[in-house]
Scaffold this motif. Structure first.
Motif, PDB file in Angstrom:
ATOM      1  N   UNK A  11       0.453  40.997  -7.125  1.00 26.67           N
ATOM      2  CA  UNK A  11       0.229  40.993  -5.682  1.00 26.67           C
ATOM      3  C   UNK A  11      -0.502  42.268  -5.227  1.00 26.67           C
ATOM      4  N   UNK A  12      -0.389  43.336  -6.021  1.00 26.95           N
ATOM      5  CA  UNK A  12      -0.982  44.619  -5.627  1.00 26.95           C
ATOM      6  C   UNK A  12      -1.894  45.127  -6.744  1.00 26.95           C
ATOM      7  N   UNK A  13      -2.899  45.882  -6.322  1.00 30.28           N
ATOM      8  CA  UNK A  13      -3.859  46.426  -7.283  1.00 30.28           C
ATOM      9  C   UNK A  13      -3.203  47.442  -8.214  1.00 30.28           C
ATOM     10  N   UNK A  14      -2.277  48.229  -7.697  1.00 29.64           N
ATOM     11  CA  UNK A  14      -1.632  49.262  -8.522  1.00 29.64           C
ATOM     12  C   UNK A  14      -0.878  48.637  -9.699  1.00 29.64           C
ATOM     13  N   UNK A  15      -0.239  47.511  -9.456  1.00 30.76           N
ATOM     14  CA  UNK A  15       0.478  46.812 -10.537  1.00 30.76           C
ATOM     15  C   UNK A  15      -0.525  46.220 -11.529  1.00 30.76           C
ATOM     16  N   UNK A  16      -1.621  45.693 -11.005  1.00 27.32           N
ATOM     17  CA  UNK A  16      -2.652  45.140 -11.875  1.00 27.32           C
ATOM     18  C   UNK A  16      -3.248  46.226 -12.763  1.00 27.32           C
ATOM     19  N   UNK A  17      -3.437  47.424 -12.212  1.00 27.31           N
ATOM     20  CA  UNK A  17      -3.974  48.540 -12.987  1.00 27.31           C
ATOM     21  C   UNK A  17      -3.020  48.890 -14.116  1.00 27.31           C
ATOM     22  N   UNK A  18      -1.720  48.959 -13.813  1.00 25.32           N
ATOM     23  CA  UNK A  18      -0.730  49.281 -14.841  1.00 25.32           C
ATOM     24  C   UNK A  18      -0.705  48.225 -15.945  1.00 25.32           C
ATOM     25  N   UNK A  19      -0.743  46.968 -15.541  1.00 21.19           N
ATOM     26  CA  UNK A  19      -0.726  45.886 -16.532  1.00 21.19           C
ATOM     27  C   UNK A  19      -1.985  45.925 -17.416  1.00 21.19           C
ATOM     28  N   UNK A  20      -3.139  46.173 -16.807  1.00 21.79           N
ATOM     29  CA  UNK A  20      -4.393  46.214 -17.577  1.00 21.79           C
ATOM     30  C   UNK A  20      -4.405  47.410 -18.522  1.00 21.79           C
ATOM     31  N   UNK A  21      -3.863  48.544 -18.072  1.00 20.43           N
ATOM     32  CA  UNK A  21      -3.783  49.708 -18.956  1.00 20.43           C
ATOM     33  C   UNK A  21      -2.849  49.438 -20.130  1.00 20.43           C
ATOM     34  N   UNK A  22      -1.845  48.600 -19.904  1.00 19.59           N
ATOM     35  CA  UNK A  22      -0.900  48.260 -20.966  1.00 19.59           C
ATOM     36  C   UNK A  22      -1.458  47.190 -21.904  1.00 19.59           C
ATOM     37  N   UNK A  23      -2.652  46.647 -21.552  1.00 13.35           N
ATOM     38  CA  UNK A  23      -3.293  45.700 -22.458  1.00 13.35           C
ATOM     39  C   UNK A  23      -3.243  44.249 -22.022  1.00 13.35           C
ATOM     40  N   UNK A  24      -2.959  43.988 -20.770  1.00 16.21           N
ATOM     41  CA  UNK A  24      -2.925  42.604 -20.277  1.00 16.21           C
ATOM     42  C   UNK A  24      -4.329  42.003 -20.345  1.00 16.21           C
ATOM     43  N   UNK A  25      -4.395  40.769 -20.737  1.00 15.59           N
ATOM     44  CA  UNK A  25      -5.678  40.073 -20.849  1.00 15.59           C
ATOM     45  C   UNK A  25      -5.973  39.331 -19.554  1.00 15.59           C
ATOM     46  N   UNK A  26      -7.181  39.536 -19.034  1.00 16.35           N
ATOM     47  CA  UNK A  26      -7.533  38.913 -17.750  1.00 16.35           C
ATOM     48  C   UNK A  26      -8.166  37.540 -17.918  1.00 16.35           C
ATOM     49  N   UNK A  27      -8.418  37.125 -19.153  1.00 14.65           N
ATOM     50  CA  UNK A  27      -9.046  35.817 -19.353  1.00 14.65           C
ATOM     51  C   UNK A  27      -8.068  34.748 -19.827  1.00 14.65           C
ATOM     52  N   UNK A  28      -6.772  35.059 -19.843  1.00 14.64           N
ATOM     53  CA  UNK A  28      -5.769  34.057 -20.220  1.00 14.64           C
ATOM     54  C   UNK A  28      -5.620  33.014 -19.120  1.00 14.64           C
ATOM     55  N   UNK A  29      -5.347  31.804 -19.492  1.00 17.73           N
ATOM     56  CA  UNK A  29      -5.207  30.712 -18.515  1.00 17.73           C
ATOM     57  C   UNK A  29      -3.776  30.197 -18.523  1.00 17.73           C
ATOM     58  N   UNK A  30      -3.337  29.785 -17.329  1.00 17.20           N
ATOM     59  CA  UNK A  30      -1.995  29.218 -17.219  1.00 17.20           C
ATOM     60  C   UNK A  30      -2.058  27.711 -17.465  1.00 17.20           C
ATOM     61  N   UNK A  31      -0.960  26.996 -17.204  1.00 17.23           N
ATOM     62  CA  UNK A  31      -0.939  25.556 -17.494  1.00 17.23           C
ATOM     63  C   UNK A  31      -1.872  24.766 -16.585  1.00 17.23           C
ATOM     64  N   UNK A  32      -2.276  25.367 -15.462  1.00 18.79           N
ATOM     65  CA  UNK A  32      -3.207  24.697 -14.545  1.00 18.79           C
ATOM     66  C   UNK A  32      -4.648  25.117 -14.810  1.00 18.79           C
ATOM     67  N   UNK A  33      -4.859  25.823 -15.917  1.00 16.92           N
ATOM     68  CA  UNK A  33      -6.184  26.279 -16.340  1.00 16.92           C
ATOM     69  C   UNK A  33      -6.773  27.312 -15.380  1.00 16.92           C
ATOM     70  N   UNK A  34      -5.904  28.116 -14.763  1.00 16.52           N
ATOM     71  CA  UNK A  34      -6.351  29.173 -13.858  1.00 16.52           C
ATOM     72  C   UNK A  34      -6.241  30.517 -14.564  1.00 16.52           C
ATOM     73  N   UNK A  35      -7.199  31.398 -14.300  1.00 17.84           N
ATOM     74  CA  UNK A  35      -7.128  32.772 -14.774  1.00 17.84           C
ATOM     75  C   UNK A  35      -6.454  33.614 -13.692  1.00 17.84           C
ATOM     76  N   UNK A  36      -6.044  34.833 -14.006  1.00 16.19           N
ATOM     77  CA  UNK A  36      -5.458  35.691 -12.971  1.00 16.19           C
ATOM     78  C   UNK A  36      -6.393  35.913 -11.781  1.00 16.19           C
ATOM     79  N   UNK A  37      -7.687  35.996 -12.039  1.00 15.28           N
ATOM     80  CA  UNK A  37      -8.648  36.209 -10.943  1.00 15.28           C
ATOM     81  C   UNK A  37      -8.628  35.025  -9.991  1.00 15.28           C
TER      82      UNK A  37
END
Length: 148
Positions: A11-37
């Motif tokens: 919900x917030x950019x600061x959390x997204x920054x922490x997750x990305x620094x920890x190695x979260x992948x932004x191109x993963x898709x959920x069951x509805x074929x949506x990416x985080x973006x």
């Protein structure tokens, strides 16, 4: 929102920054074929800053994946070239055969009517006529049967 990565719930950019620094992948898709973006863009109002950040991280991750894939392909190509060279070297070991084996191989070619072989015989005859002292052709080897 089940079966999705933590970045899908951001919900917030600061959390997204922490997750990305920890190695979260932004191109993963959920069951509805949506990416985080796409999740952030569809579900959160006034999320332009967060969407821009995730899109840029996605581009950077794609570049990094492409670089790694290119390096892996280069290493694979080098390994294939090395294996080809080894196979050629192994195949060319036969070139270091004895005189007797070479003659047997040429005799078999002659018996099978190999045109290249017959042309080679003619070439050797001409060389012998031109330079009899420098070039020697054994005339009898074609008449002898190979010894097994």
């Amino acid at each position: 929102k089940f079966f999705a990565a933590p970045l899908h719930y951001v919900q917030k950019k600061s959390i997204a920054v922490l997750l990305c620094r920890a190695g979260a992948k932004t191109n993963l898709r959920d069951i509805h074929n949506h990416t985080p973006v796409t999740n952030v863009a569809n579900e959160i109002e006034d999320s332009e800053d967060l969407v821009d950040f995730l899109a840029h991280v996605n581009i950077d991750q794609d570049r990094e994946n492409y670089r790694k894939e290119r390096e892996a392909n280069k290493a694979l190509k080098e390994e294939m070239d090395r294996l080809k060279m080894e196979a050629l070297a192994k195949a060319n070991k036969g070139l270091k055969m004895s005189f007797k084996d070479k003659m047997q191989r040429e005799y078999k070619k002659w018996r099978n009517g190999d045109d290249d072989f017959l042309n080679e015989v003619e070439r050797r005859k001409k060389l012998k006529q031109q330079k009899p002292d420098e070039y020697f052709v054994d005339e009898d080897w074609r008449k002898r049967a190979p010894k097994d």
